[in-house]
Design a protein around this motif. Sequence first.
Motif, PDB file in Angstrom:
ATOM      1  N   CYS A   1       1.033  -1.261  -0.134  1.00 37.15           N
ATOM      2  CA  CYS A   1       0.052   0.030   0.050  1.00 37.15           C
ATOM      3  C   CYS A   1       1.038   1.016  -0.020  1.00 37.15           C
ATOM      4  O   CYS A   1       0.615   2.231  -0.696  1.00 37.15           O
ATOM      5  CB  CYS A   1      -1.080   0.172   1.426  1.00 37.15           C
ATOM      6  N   CYS A   2       1.958   1.252   0.731  1.00 31.36           N
ATOM      7  CA  CYS A   2       2.956   2.247   0.872  1.00 31.36           C
ATOM      8  C   CYS A   2       4.034   2.679  -0.356  1.00 31.36           C
ATOM      9  O   CYS A   2       3.994   3.575  -0.734  1.00 31.36           O
ATOM     10  CB  CYS A   2       3.867   2.119   2.166  1.00 31.36           C
TER      11      CYS A   2
ATOM     12  N   CYS B   1       0.337   5.418   7.130  1.00 27.16           N
ATOM     13  CA  CYS B   1       1.704   4.762   6.542  1.00 27.16           C
ATOM     14  C   CYS B   1       1.746   5.328   4.856  1.00 27.16           C
ATOM     15  O   CYS B   1       2.809   5.873   4.677  1.00 27.16           O
ATOM     16  CB  CYS B   1       1.646   3.474   6.626  1.00 27.16           C
ATOM     17  N   CYS B   2       0.650   5.286   4.240  1.00 29.58           N
ATOM     18  CA  CYS B   2       0.713   5.560   3.066  1.00 29.58           C
ATOM     19  C   CYS B   2       0.682   7.203   2.640  1.00 29.58           C
ATOM     20  O   CYS B   2       1.306   7.461   1.766  1.00 29.58           O
ATOM     21  CB  CYS B   2      -0.684   5.309   2.462  1.00 29.58           C
TER      22      CYS B   2
HETATM   23 ZN   LIG Z   1       0.416   2.139   3.780  1.00 25.22          ZN
END
Ligand SMILES: [Zn+2]
Length: 315
Positions: free
Chosen positions: A21-22, A126-127
């Motif tokens: 995702c990041c 985090c993303c």
């Molecule tokens: Zn993430």
Amino acid sequence: MASYSSEVKNELTRVTGDDFCCQAAELAALFRMGGAMSIGGQMQLGINFVTENAALARKVLNLIKGKFELKTEVMVSRSRRLKKNNRYMIKVVPAPEVVDLLAALGIMRADGWNDGDDTAICEEECCKRAYLRGAFLGGGSVNRPEGEYHLEMVTENRLFATTIVTMMEGFGFPVGQTERKKDCMIYLKDGDAIMRFLRLIGVEEAMQSFEQVRLVKSVRNKVNRLVNCETANLNKTVMAASRQVAHIKRIDQYIGLENIAPNLREAARLRLAHPEAPLQELVDLMEGRVSKSGMNHRLRKLEKLAEELPGGDIN
Ligand SMILES: [Zn+2]
């Protein structure tokens, strides 16, 4: 000496989120900054990503290769700009699978192209951090902390700029935004905010020098403030002394210094002889015969005396 920006960026090229995702969020922002679509045979899509930073080129290549089996090429040329840096182009060769990559990055959606609103792929914190890291790596710069505090990111894409600004505001940053020719510039001017931003996107090593310089700067400011404060006090002392001199002269004129109490006369003569001396200096000249508060008391009495004289309320 390498610029502080490249110091920070070189560190950031080694920082990557563990989760896909990041990685997708960071790659999306990088493509928004330095990428362009290419079209190959049979209208297949490809991507060209351009940067002058070799480490960043490597990072982009790794991010692409980490998840997708796509054919890539790297081309190196001399930058056309004056500095003649190398210019690296990562070419994702046009192929049907490129669509999968673009879909994973949220750039291509079921309903068509997404021109720069990437909030959908940046739901998690985090993303968001990874996305801002990508944006800074691809189109950002930061001044060495010794100079004026300034961090900026520049893009021509207004919607993308809005996404960045909204995200930064979500983290509480005092973001500024301005137009520069056809570019949109997003900036931070506050030392604290810049430090917090760099840390948020993963800078650690380059942070230490920033913090040190910042500390030195703030100590220097404090010292300056102290010095200014002392100057102000000194001015006050000089003002008080010259007022005392004026008062004493009036007393002499109306009453005559020989006619006032001996302890007051002594203080008056001392003040006239040393018109700009601070109180402590007058006390020292008395060689222990009077305390500081005693001397202060005498001078105040003289002032009071003068004020009682005709037209005495001078200041
Ligand atoms: Zn993430």
